[in-house]
Design a protein around this motif. Structure first.
Motif, PDB file in Angstrom:
ATOM      1  N   GLY A  47       0.796  -1.220   0.000  1.00  0.00           N
ATOM      2  CA  GLY A  47       0.000   0.000   0.000  1.00  0.00           C
ATOM      3  C   GLY A  47       0.823   1.261   0.000  1.00  0.00           C
ATOM      4  N   SER A  48       2.073   1.183  -0.467  1.00  0.00           N
ATOM      5  CA  SER A  48       2.952   2.353  -0.402  1.00  0.00           C
ATOM      6  C   SER A  48       2.861   3.169  -1.691  1.00  0.00           C
ATOM      7  CB  SER A  48       4.397   1.906  -0.150  1.00  0.00           C
ATOM      8  OG  SER A  48       4.464   1.167   1.055  1.00  0.00           O
ATOM      9  N   ILE A  49       3.568   2.754  -2.719  1.00  0.00           N
ATOM     10  CA  ILE A  49       3.609   3.496  -3.965  1.00  0.00           C
ATOM     11  C   ILE A  49       3.528   2.519  -5.123  1.00  0.00           C
ATOM     12  CG2 ILE A  49       4.969   5.428  -3.062  1.00  0.00           C
ATOM     13  CD1 ILE A  49       7.445   4.101  -4.207  1.00  0.00           C
ATOM     14  N   GLY A  50       3.402   3.074  -6.333  1.00  0.00           N
ATOM     15  CA  GLY A  50       3.465   2.249  -7.531  1.00  0.00           C
ATOM     16  C   GLY A  50       2.109   1.745  -7.979  1.00  0.00           C
ATOM     17  N   GLU A  51       2.122   1.165  -9.194  1.00  0.00           N
ATOM     18  CA  GLU A  51       0.920   0.594  -9.778  1.00  0.00           C
ATOM     19  C   GLU A  51       1.180  -0.869 -10.143  1.00  0.00           C
ATOM     20  OE1 GLU A  51      -0.485   2.907 -13.009  1.00  0.00           O
ATOM     21  OE2 GLU A  51      -0.515   4.789 -11.883  1.00  0.00           O
ATOM     22  N   LEU A  52       0.135  -1.665 -10.073  1.00  0.00           N
ATOM     23  CA  LEU A  52       0.270  -3.102 -10.283  1.00  0.00           C
ATOM     24  C   LEU A  52       0.759  -3.408 -11.694  1.00  0.00           C
ATOM     25  CD1 LEU A  52      -0.118  -6.018  -9.335  1.00  0.00           C
ATOM     26  CD2 LEU A  52      -2.504  -5.851 -10.057  1.00  0.00           C
ATOM     27  N   TRP A  53       0.157  -2.773 -12.704  1.00  0.00           N
ATOM     28  CA  TRP A  53       0.503  -3.097 -14.096  1.00  0.00           C
ATOM     29  C   TRP A  53       1.955  -2.756 -14.410  1.00  0.00           C
ATOM     30  CZ3 TRP A  53       2.316   0.492 -17.505  1.00  0.00           C
ATOM     31  CH2 TRP A  53       2.167   1.836 -17.168  1.00  0.00           C
ATOM     32  N   PHE A  54       2.456  -1.689 -13.787  1.00  0.00           N
ATOM     33  CA  PHE A  54       3.830  -1.275 -14.058  1.00  0.00           C
ATOM     34  C   PHE A  54       4.827  -2.326 -13.553  1.00  0.00           C
ATOM     35  CE2 PHE A  54       7.665   1.347 -13.402  1.00  0.00           C
ATOM     36  CZ  PHE A  54       7.763   1.873 -14.679  1.00  0.00           C
ATOM     37  N   GLY A  55       4.577  -2.851 -12.351  1.00  0.00           N
ATOM     38  CA  GLY A  55       5.452  -3.890 -11.808  1.00  0.00           C
ATOM     39  C   GLY A  55       5.403  -5.159 -12.640  1.00  0.00           C
ATOM     40  N   ILE A  56       4.204  -5.538 -13.117  1.00  0.00           N
ATOM     41  CA  ILE A  56       4.074  -6.746 -13.938  1.00  0.00           C
ATOM     42  C   ILE A  56       4.822  -6.590 -15.256  1.00  0.00           C
ATOM     43  CG2 ILE A  56       2.422  -8.182 -15.195  1.00  0.00           C
ATOM     44  CD1 ILE A  56       0.410  -7.639 -12.977  1.00  0.00           C
ATOM     45  N   VAL A  57       4.688  -5.411 -15.869  1.00  0.00           N
ATOM     46  CA  VAL A  57       5.393  -5.149 -17.134  1.00  0.00           C
ATOM     47  C   VAL A  57       6.907  -5.244 -16.940  1.00  0.00           C
ATOM     48  CG1 VAL A  57       5.912  -3.370 -18.851  1.00  0.00           C
ATOM     49  CG2 VAL A  57       3.549  -3.780 -18.157  1.00  0.00           C
ATOM     50  N   GLU A  58       7.420  -4.717 -15.828  1.00  0.00           N
ATOM     51  CA  GLU A  58       8.854  -4.777 -15.559  1.00  0.00           C
ATOM     52  C   GLU A  58       9.322  -6.225 -15.397  1.00  0.00           C
ATOM     53  OE1 GLU A  58      10.040  -0.634 -13.301  1.00  0.00           O
ATOM     54  OE2 GLU A  58       8.991  -2.187 -12.152  1.00  0.00           O
ATOM     55  N   VAL A  59       8.551  -7.036 -14.682  1.00  0.00           N
ATOM     56  CA  VAL A  59       8.914  -8.438 -14.495  1.00  0.00           C
ATOM     57  C   VAL A  59       8.938  -9.173 -15.829  1.00  0.00           C
ATOM     58  CG1 VAL A  59       8.182 -10.626 -13.491  1.00  0.00           C
ATOM     59  CG2 VAL A  59       8.112  -8.550 -12.109  1.00  0.00           C
ATOM     60  N   LEU A  60       7.888  -8.980 -16.639  1.00  0.00           N
ATOM     61  CA  LEU A  60       7.831  -9.649 -17.941  1.00  0.00           C
ATOM     62  C   LEU A  60       8.944  -9.168 -18.865  1.00  0.00           C
ATOM     63  CD1 LEU A  60       3.965  -9.635 -18.574  1.00  0.00           C
ATOM     64  CD2 LEU A  60       5.395 -11.532 -17.789  1.00  0.00           C
ATOM     65  N   LEU A  61       9.253  -7.869 -18.821  1.00  0.00           N
ATOM     66  CA  LEU A  61      10.323  -7.330 -19.652  1.00  0.00           C
ATOM     67  C   LEU A  61      11.675  -7.905 -19.244  1.00  0.00           C
ATOM     68  CD1 LEU A  61      11.175  -5.392 -21.881  1.00  0.00           C
ATOM     69  CD2 LEU A  61      11.356  -3.578 -20.152  1.00  0.00           C
ATOM     70  N   GLY A  62      11.900  -8.028 -17.930  1.00  0.00           N
ATOM     71  CA  GLY A  62      13.154  -8.613 -17.450  1.00  0.00           C
ATOM     72  C   GLY A  62      13.308 -10.060 -17.894  1.00  0.00           C
ATOM     73  N   VAL A  63      12.220 -10.845 -17.803  1.00  0.00           N
ATOM     74  CA  VAL A  63      12.264 -12.240 -18.242  1.00  0.00           C
ATOM     75  C   VAL A  63      12.506 -12.320 -19.741  1.00  0.00           C
ATOM     76  CG1 VAL A  63      10.913 -14.356 -18.456  1.00  0.00           C
ATOM     77  CG2 VAL A  63      10.812 -13.033 -16.344  1.00  0.00           C
ATOM     78  N   ALA A  64      11.860 -11.439 -20.516  1.00  0.00           N
ATOM     79  CA  ALA A  64      12.030 -11.457 -21.965  1.00  0.00           C
ATOM     80  C   ALA A  64      13.468 -11.128 -22.363  1.00  0.00           C
ATOM     81  CB  ALA A  64      11.065 -10.450 -22.607  1.00  0.00           C
ATOM     82  N   ILE A  65      14.051 -10.111 -21.745  1.00  0.00           N
ATOM     83  CA  ILE A  65      15.439  -9.754 -22.061  1.00  0.00           C
ATOM     84  C   ILE A  65      16.377 -10.907 -21.714  1.00  0.00           C
ATOM     85  CG2 ILE A  65      17.336  -8.178 -21.493  1.00  0.00           C
ATOM     86  CD1 ILE A  65      15.276  -6.010 -20.994  1.00  0.00           C
ATOM     87  N   SER A  66      16.124 -11.574 -20.569  1.00  0.00           N
ATOM     88  CA  SER A  66      16.964 -12.697 -20.161  1.00  0.00           C
ATOM     89  C   SER A  66      16.876 -13.848 -21.153  1.00  0.00           C
ATOM     90  CB  SER A  66      16.552 -13.161 -18.764  1.00  0.00           C
ATOM     91  OG  SER A  66      17.294 -14.283 -18.373  1.00  0.00           O
ATOM     92  N   LEU A  67      15.660 -14.173 -21.611  1.00  0.00           N
ATOM     93  CA  LEU A  67      15.482 -15.277 -22.561  1.00  0.00           C
ATOM     94  C   LEU A  67      16.134 -14.961 -23.902  1.00  0.00           C
ATOM     95  CD1 LEU A  67      11.759 -16.266 -21.832  1.00  0.00           C
ATOM     96  CD2 LEU A  67      13.833 -17.482 -21.137  1.00  0.00           C
ATOM     97  N   ILE A  68      15.964 -13.720 -24.373  1.00  0.00           N
ATOM     98  CA  ILE A  68      16.565 -13.341 -25.654  1.00  0.00           C
ATOM     99  C   ILE A  68      18.082 -13.376 -25.570  1.00  0.00           C
ATOM    100  CG2 ILE A  68      16.825 -11.443 -27.302  1.00  0.00           C
ATOM    101  CD1 ILE A  68      13.946 -10.626 -26.609  1.00  0.00           C
ATOM    102  N   SER A  69      18.636 -12.847 -24.458  1.00  0.00           N
ATOM    103  CA  SER A  69      20.087 -12.850 -24.274  1.00  0.00           C
ATOM    104  C   SER A  69      20.631 -14.272 -24.193  1.00  0.00           C
ATOM    105  CB  SER A  69      20.453 -12.075 -23.003  1.00  0.00           C
ATOM    106  OG  SER A  69      21.831 -12.147 -22.738  1.00  0.00           O
ATOM    107  N   SER A  70      19.917 -15.148 -23.470  1.00  0.00           N
ATOM    108  CA  SER A  70      20.365 -16.539 -23.357  1.00  0.00           C
ATOM    109  C   SER A  70      20.317 -17.240 -24.708  1.00  0.00           C
ATOM    110  CB  SER A  70      19.493 -17.290 -22.348  1.00  0.00           C
ATOM    111  OG  SER A  70      19.586 -16.708 -21.069  1.00  0.00           O
ATOM    112  N   TYR A  71      19.305 -16.932 -25.508  1.00  0.00           N
ATOM    113  CA  TYR A  71      19.183 -17.568 -26.827  1.00  0.00           C
ATOM    114  C   TYR A  71      20.359 -17.188 -27.715  1.00  0.00           C
ATOM    115  CZ  TYR A  71      17.513 -18.444 -31.561  1.00  0.00           C
ATOM    116  OH  TYR A  71      17.413 -18.862 -32.862  1.00  0.00           O
TER     117      TYR A  71
END
Length: 368
Positions: free
Chosen positions: A332-356
């Motif tokens: 209940g502090s700061i931030g928005e739910l969708w923004f955190g989800i997008v960051e997590v998905l973006l981090g996973v995507a960059i990791s998968l692309i880099s590993s490939y």
């Protein structure tokens, strides 16, 4: 007539490490030479007595008219799975050459319970003989034997390291609650118990340092850094810069968190982690850049794998930031739910692309 193999086994390869003996050794003359080599290198090693006992046993069997042959096999300095694989390989080599009907196993008593199943699974073991070195039955002789035993690196790791680890962990169970009570109440009467627990933990740490040759590794690290400083290594310079950036960032973020109001200490701690993520990623990137520059200076080439590591660092930073933003959102502090989800998905995507691409690069190197 049955063919008997008198087998002497050195699991930690003292014959190879100290005596420079190439195993397996087959035959009485070869085993006598091996025993002499280890005896000259370390006259107090008990494996010498075990091998001499095997030689004596083989000669007795031959005098009785038996078709007996002696062999010496060794494991590896790193006792465990690696040494057992070495023993198996040498044992099968000896069995293929001699083709014995039965085996007489000779040991010094310390490793028999580990070696016997390995030998018996591949050959018929008729007898197991343990050789114990005679010592003077007094305190001085016992302390001398104990001191000599613990002077060997493998035995220190086997006996001293677990003891030091147990002492260190148990002391933490007492030290941490005492520290919490002291910082909560500020009562100086808790200092004696804290000092006692700290001393016990220090004893455990010292035992661990002794078991793992900390001073030798410290000296090696000192020599490494001295060589790098004298050579003005780019890696050392960039590593120092990276550590400096990280420490300075921690100090700045700490004061920023301290001067900001938060609902709880947990929220303040998560906010601090959130602030320090990208300075930490920047520090890692500076180190990787130092490695790239150093390799280019040495070989006039840049490895693409190091560049892929930069993308891996970026993916971890985005992913970790997203997770922390989600934690702050649910508190209940700061931030928005969708923004955190997008960051997590973006981090996973960059990791998968880099590993490939990194895997494709490695495969292309192997095919070339």
């Amino acid at each position: 007539m049955k063919r008997t193999l008198v087998l002497a086994v050195d699991r930690d390869d003292d014959f190879g490490v100290k005596g420079k003996v190439v195993t397996p050794v087959i035959g009485i003359e070869g085993c006598i030479s091996a025993a002499n080599a280890l005896g000259i290198s370390d006259p107090e090693d008990s494996d010498i007595n075990a091998l001499y006992a095997a030689i004596s046993t083989c000669m007795d069997l031959q005098e009785q008219g038996a078709d007996a042959t002696i062999a010496l096999i060794c494991g590896d300095e790193k006792v465990g799975h690696k040494s057992d694989l070495a023993i198996v390989a040498q044992l099968e080599s000896v069995l293929d050459e001699i083709k014995p009907d039965n085996v007489v196993l000779i040991g010094d008593g310390a490793e028999d319970e580990y070696i016997y199943p390995i030998i018996s699974s591949r050959a018929h073991v008729d007898s197991v003989k343990k050789v114990f070195v005679k010592q003077a039955p007094n305190i001085e002789g016992s302390l001398y034997v104990l001191t000599k035993m613990l002077s060997e690196r493998n035995k220190r790791k086997r006996f001293i390291a677990p003891l030091g680890l147990v002492i260190s962990i148990l002391s933490l169970f007492f030290l941490i609650p005492d520290l919490i009570v002291f910082f909560t109440s500020g009562d100086v009467t808790d200092l004696p118990s804290i000092s006692r627990d700290f001393i016990i933990m220090l004893i455990g740490v010292i035992l661990l340092m002794y078991a793992y040759n900390f001073m030798d590794k410290w000296d090696a690290a000192n020599r490494y850094f001295k060589d790098r400083i004298l050579a003005r290594s780019t890696v050392l310079v960039m590593t120092t810069l990276a550590v400096g950036v990280f420490i300075l960032s921690c100090i700045i973020c700490f004061y920023e968190v301290r001067d900001t109001y938060y609902e709880s200490g947990f929220v303040a701690f998560v906010s601090f982690l959130n602030m320090i993520v990208w300075p930490s990623m920047m520090s890692l990137t500076i180190y990787i850049i130092g490695v790239i520059i150093y390799e280019y200076q040495e070989a006039m080439a840049i490895r693409l794998s190091n560049l892929f590591d930069c993308f891996s660092v970026a993916s971890f930073g985005v992913l970790f930031t997203g997770l922390l933003d989600l934690v702050l959102f649910y508190t209940g502090s700061i931030g928005e739910l969708w923004f955190g989800i997008v960051e997590v998905l973006l981090g996973v995507a960059i990791s998968l692309i880099s590993s490939y691409f990194k895997r494709q690069y490695r495969e292309s190197l192997l095919t070339d």
